[in-house]
Write a protein that holds these residues in place. Structure first.
Motif, PDB file in Angstrom:
ATOM      1  N   ARG A 115      48.070  54.261  33.299  1.00 44.94           N
ATOM      2  CA  ARG A 115      48.798  53.082  32.852  1.00 44.94           C
ATOM      3  C   ARG A 115      50.119  53.556  32.256  1.00 44.94           C
ATOM      4  O   ARG A 115      50.278  54.748  31.935  1.00 44.94           O
ATOM      5  CB  ARG A 115      48.013  52.342  31.751  1.00 44.94           C
ATOM      6  CG  ARG A 115      46.707  51.715  32.218  1.00 44.94           C
ATOM      7  CD  ARG A 115      46.963  50.523  33.112  1.00 44.94           C
ATOM      8  NE  ARG A 115      45.761  49.757  33.394  1.00 44.94           N
ATOM      9  CZ  ARG A 115      45.032  49.876  34.502  1.00 44.94           C
ATOM     10  NH1 ARG A 115      45.377  50.760  35.428  1.00 44.94           N
ATOM     11  NH2 ARG A 115      43.973  49.120  34.693  1.00 44.94           N
ATOM     12  N   ARG A 153      44.677  36.701  39.175  1.00 47.01           N
ATOM     13  CA  ARG A 153      43.268  36.845  38.794  1.00 47.01           C
ATOM     14  C   ARG A 153      42.596  35.453  38.777  1.00 47.01           C
ATOM     15  O   ARG A 153      41.475  35.287  39.269  1.00 47.01           O
ATOM     16  CB  ARG A 153      43.184  37.527  37.430  1.00 47.01           C
ATOM     17  CG  ARG A 153      41.800  37.775  36.920  1.00 47.01           C
ATOM     18  CD  ARG A 153      41.448  39.236  36.841  1.00 47.01           C
ATOM     19  NE  ARG A 153      40.060  39.399  36.450  1.00 47.01           N
ATOM     20  CZ  ARG A 153      39.344  40.477  36.652  1.00 47.01           C
ATOM     21  NH1 ARG A 153      39.864  41.519  37.243  1.00 47.01           N
ATOM     22  NH2 ARG A 153      38.093  40.557  36.272  1.00 47.01           N
ATOM     23  N   ARG A 166      52.555  50.369  39.210  1.00 47.20           N
ATOM     24  CA  ARG A 166      52.404  50.886  40.581  1.00 47.20           C
ATOM     25  C   ARG A 166      53.074  49.999  41.625  1.00 47.20           C
ATOM     26  O   ARG A 166      52.933  50.227  42.812  1.00 47.20           O
ATOM     27  CB  ARG A 166      50.936  51.125  40.931  1.00 47.20           C
ATOM     28  CG  ARG A 166      49.947  50.028  40.648  1.00 47.20           C
ATOM     29  CD  ARG A 166      48.606  50.300  41.342  1.00 47.20           C
ATOM     30  NE  ARG A 166      47.572  50.798  40.500  1.00 47.20           N
ATOM     31  CZ  ARG A 166      46.452  50.104  40.189  1.00 47.20           C
ATOM     32  NH1 ARG A 166      46.261  48.887  40.642  1.00 47.20           N
ATOM     33  NH2 ARG A 166      45.539  50.638  39.424  1.00 47.20           N
ATOM     34  N   CYS A 168      36.887  45.448  37.731  1.00 47.27           N
ATOM     35  CA  CYS A 168      36.820  45.199  39.183  1.00 47.27           C
ATOM     36  C   CYS A 168      36.214  43.831  39.489  1.00 47.27           C
ATOM     37  O   CYS A 168      35.150  43.487  38.987  1.00 47.27           O
ATOM     38  CB  CYS A 168      35.960  46.286  39.826  1.00 47.27           C
ATOM     39  SG  CYS A 168      35.660  46.027  41.571  1.00 47.27           S
TER      40      CYS A 168
HETATM   41  C1  HEM Z   1      32.380  51.137  44.986  1.00 47.55           C
HETATM   42  C2  HEM Z   1      33.266  50.208  45.113  1.00 47.55           C
HETATM   43  C3  HEM Z   1      34.346  49.884  44.132  1.00 47.55           C
HETATM   44  C4  HEM Z   1      34.771  50.582  43.042  1.00 47.55           C
HETATM   45  C5  HEM Z   1      34.263  51.912  42.513  1.00 47.55           C
HETATM   46  C6  HEM Z   1      35.837  49.801  42.448  1.00 47.55           C
HETATM   47  C7  HEM Z   1      36.537  50.181  41.323  1.00 47.55           C
HETATM   48  C8  HEM Z   1      37.589  49.468  40.796  1.00 47.55           C
HETATM   49  C9  HEM Z   1      38.386  49.901  39.671  1.00 47.55           C
HETATM   50  C10 HEM Z   1      38.200  51.203  38.898  1.00 47.55           C
HETATM   51  C11 HEM Z   1      39.300  48.950  39.461  1.00 47.55           C
HETATM   52  C12 HEM Z   1      40.384  48.966  38.371  1.00 47.55           C
HETATM   53  C13 HEM Z   1      41.663  49.518  38.954  1.00 47.55           C
HETATM   54  C14 HEM Z   1      42.776  49.513  37.924  1.00 47.55           C
HETATM   55  O1  HEM Z   1      42.832  48.600  37.100  1.00 47.55           O
HETATM   56  O2  HEM Z   1      43.607  50.426  37.941  1.00 47.55           O
HETATM   57  C15 HEM Z   1      39.115  47.906  40.436  1.00 47.55           C
HETATM   58  C16 HEM Z   1      39.880  46.772  40.518  1.00 47.55           C
HETATM   59  C17 HEM Z   1      39.705  45.806  41.482  1.00 47.55           C
HETATM   60  N1  HEM Z   1      38.730  45.762  42.442  1.00 47.55           N
HETATM   61 FE1  HEM Z   1      37.307  47.141  42.748  1.00 47.55          FE
HETATM   62  N2  HEM Z   1      36.020  48.672  43.180  1.00 47.55           N
HETATM   63  C18 HEM Z   1      35.133  48.665  44.218  1.00 47.55           C
HETATM   64  C19 HEM Z   1      34.975  47.697  45.188  1.00 47.55           C
HETATM   65  C20 HEM Z   1      35.676  46.526  45.243  1.00 47.55           C
HETATM   66  C21 HEM Z   1      35.482  45.492  46.231  1.00 47.55           C
HETATM   67  C22 HEM Z   1      34.418  45.533  47.327  1.00 47.55           C
HETATM   68  C23 HEM Z   1      36.405  44.524  45.994  1.00 47.55           C
HETATM   69  C24 HEM Z   1      36.642  43.234  46.703  1.00 47.55           C
HETATM   70  C25 HEM Z   1      36.012  42.787  47.743  1.00 47.55           C
HETATM   71  C26 HEM Z   1      37.166  44.932  44.826  1.00 47.55           C
HETATM   72  C27 HEM Z   1      38.181  44.212  44.276  1.00 47.55           C
HETATM   73  C28 HEM Z   1      38.912  44.629  43.193  1.00 47.55           C
HETATM   74  C29 HEM Z   1      40.063  43.903  42.683  1.00 47.55           C
HETATM   75  C30 HEM Z   1      40.614  42.601  43.223  1.00 47.55           C
HETATM   76  C31 HEM Z   1      40.554  44.640  41.611  1.00 47.55           C
HETATM   77  C32 HEM Z   1      41.763  44.308  40.744  1.00 47.55           C
HETATM   78  C33 HEM Z   1      41.321  43.569  39.509  1.00 47.55           C
HETATM   79  C34 HEM Z   1      42.495  43.282  38.575  1.00 47.55           C
HETATM   80  O3  HEM Z   1      43.458  44.025  38.562  1.00 47.55           O
HETATM   81  O4  HEM Z   1      42.378  42.278  37.851  1.00 47.55           O
HETATM   82  N3  HEM Z   1      36.695  46.145  44.408  1.00 47.55           N
HETATM   83  N4  HEM Z   1      38.049  48.243  41.237  1.00 47.55           N
END
Ligand code: HEM
Length: 505
Positions: free
Chosen positions: A378, A139, A115, A451
């Motif tokens: 992916r 990370r 992406r 996440c």
């Molecule tokens: C209801 C709230 C949330 C949901 C449902 C959610 C869901 C997800 C999902 C499904 C991914 C994987 C995306 C992918 O790999 O394609 C992800 C990755 C991530 N999320 Fe969340 N998220 C939420 C809230 C948050 C919050 C509040 C933060 C930070 C303050 C956050 C930070 C991240 C980060 C940094 C990643 C990337 C992790 C990586 O690629 O190693 N998320 N999230």
């Protein structure tokens, strides 16, 4: 005569291409035999070379807010895994938990996000766009900033929740909660990340901040458009998007400069700790913590924007979808109020929030029925195998070719009646008393890229819900006859908003 070397060169080129094509086919055929792979069912398509009609059908459905029901129907008609062609590429779509586990966890290294092209102009090379070694580095850089102490500052959140509560009428007047939740999470995220909130809930007084919120919202919608266009995005330009990206990056760059300057005044982390021990407890600022690990402005801007993108809309969507459901389920609202009443009016602490079982069931059920990340994908970086989905019964492994996109729609997976029962489409928090879903329900993803903000999001959403119950309370009424329909950006909320009234009981 003069043409013959060119002709020879062309013939050699064609022969080389044919040989390469043949050897790839042989390689794939051997691999398929070794793993017992069978082809996935093809989606019936008039034309499978360009797949333009499928693209058009999906774009139309997305515009009419029915892409998600279309995906559910396709899976019901053509099985849990099928293949198709879109914009000149063959893709696989699956809602088999075993396949999702393979993509996100077991065979993690066989896939990339793919992406960067779409999101890069806004997010640069941060965690949300990176793959491979660069992602590992991001990370490792970000992970330490998500420990419990740092995400459980409920005093900080309370300030913004009070701004939200001031905008919710208590006399039964109709209010659309959805835009308010988006402003709340923008305010709390900027506070947490930059150390200063844009205070969009306070409206006109913070014009610079609001301009940021407006530009960020616009840039995000453009990013989604670019993402959906796939390879066609190279022909799409929007000057306003370029300007919005410049504005946003300059705005965040200002905070990065401040954080770097702040850290430069403290020679070491011990300085900060000594200050704290003298009673001048520093409020945690994500950017300052990050700036202790790198002073590269570009890196810091990229990572902060990635976190803002990942964390802001998602939490606002969770809150919106939850209130959409609560307003239509008075019995659930009543049970929630009873659980909140056990606090006897006190603001909940971090641990208390975690102990509130029914609140947790409600958020789990909201994320199951209306997964905020409704679909994901992916791209295979090498030939690989999905464990199931091939052959007439869909139980044989499938071969995935190098560069082939694989998508999975949690929205459709979570509606599988064979996994969640005949009432799979109903909002029933009680099912979580016994449900242990594993890979059938992973709203926060799974595997190495799970996440990072899961606990942060559940704390913020849970706290906001409890405070609304405590401070507004009453009977929650829906003021909108529409069933839930998707409003799909990178995160998914309600197309018709969340129009409700809180009526005194
Ligand atoms: C209801 C709230 C949330 C949901 C449902 C959610 C869901 C997800 C999902 C499904 C991914 C994987 C995306 C992918 O790999 O394609 C992800 C990755 C991530 N999320 Fe969340 N998220 C939420 C809230 C948050 C919050 C509040 C933060 C930070 C303050 C956050 C930070 C991240 C980060 C940094 C990643 C990337 C992790 C990586 O690629 O190693 N998320 N999230």
């Amino acid at each position: 005569m003069a043409r013959s070397p060119i002709l020879l060169f062309a013939i050699a080129g064609v022969v080389l291409l044919l040989v390469r094509n043949l050897s790839t086919r042989i390689y794939y055929a051997r691999l398929a035999r070794r793993h017992g792979c069978k082809p996935a069912k093809p989606l019936p398509q008039g034309e499978r070379i360009l797949g333009f009609s499928l693209f058009k059908e999906q774009m139309k459905a997305a515009k009419e807010a029915r892409l998600l029901p279309l995906m559910v129907q396709r899976h019901r008609d053509h099985g849990n895994t099928f293949k198709g062609a879109i914009m000149g590429r063959e893709f696989i779509t699956t809602i088999e938990p075993e396949n999702i586990k393979a993509i996100l966890s077991t065979n993690f290294k066989d896939y990339k996000l793919g992406r960067e092209d779409a999101l890069g102009p806004l997010l640069g090379k941060g965690i949300f766009t990176s793959d491979g070694a660069r992602w590992e580095h991001s990370r490792a850089l970000l992970r330490p900033s998500f420990t419990r102490d740092q995400i459980s500052d409920l005093d900080l959140l309370e300030t913004h929740v009070l701004h939200l509560l001031a905008l919710i009428p208590t006399d039964g007047t109709t209010v659309d909660l959805q835009p308010l939740f988006f402003r709340l999470t923008m305010d709390s995220a900027t506070q947490f990340l930059f150390g200063e909130s844009v205070c969009s809930l306070l409206d006109t007084e913070h014009k610079a901040g609001n301009a940021f919120a407006t530009q960020f919202n616009f840039a995000q919608s453009e990013v989604v458009k670019r993402y959906r266009l796939g390879p066609m995005r190279r022909f799409y330009r929007n000057k306003q998007f370029d300007e919005a990206c410049d504005f946003i990056r300059a705005f965040v760059g200002g905070f990065v400069d401040k954080a770097l300057a702040y850290n430069a005044t403290f020679k070491s982390i011990q300085d900060v700790e000594q200050n704290s021990s003298r009673g001048e407890k520093e409020r945690y600022v994500f950017l300052q913590e990050l700036a202790k690990q790198t002073n590269d402005k570009e890196t810091l801007t990229d990572e902060i924007l990635s976190i803002l993108m990942a964390g802001r809309d998602t939490t606002a969507c969770l809150l919106s979808n939850t209130f959409h459901a609560l307003a239509r389920h008075p019995e659930v609202w009543r049970k929630l109020k009873a659980e909140v009443a056990l606090l006897e009016g006190r603001r909940p602490g971090y641990e208390e929030l975690r102990q509130m079982k029914y609140l947790k069931y409600i958020m789990n059920e909201s994320l199951r029925l209306y997964p905020v990340v409704a679909g994901n994908s992916r791209v295979a970086v090498r030939p690989t195998v999905l464990p199931v989905g091939g052959g007439p019964d869909g139980r044989s492994p499938i071969l995935v070719h190098q560069n082939q996109p694989v998508s999975f729609f949690s929205y459709a997976l979570h509606r599988r009646t064979d996994l969640f029962g005949p009432d799979a489409e109903e909002f029933k928090p009680e099912r979580w008393e016994t449900l242990r879903p594993g890979w059938t329900c992973t709203p926060f993803s799974g595997g190495p890229r799970v996440c990072l903000g899961q606990q942060f999001a559940l704390t913020e959403a849970g706290y906001t819900i409890v405070r609304i119950v405590q401070m507004v309370g009453g009977r929650l009424e829906s003021r909108d006859e529409h069933a839930w329909a998707e409003k799909m950006g990178l995160a998914t909320c309600s197309f018709y908003g969340v129009k409700v009234g809180f009526v005194e009981e």
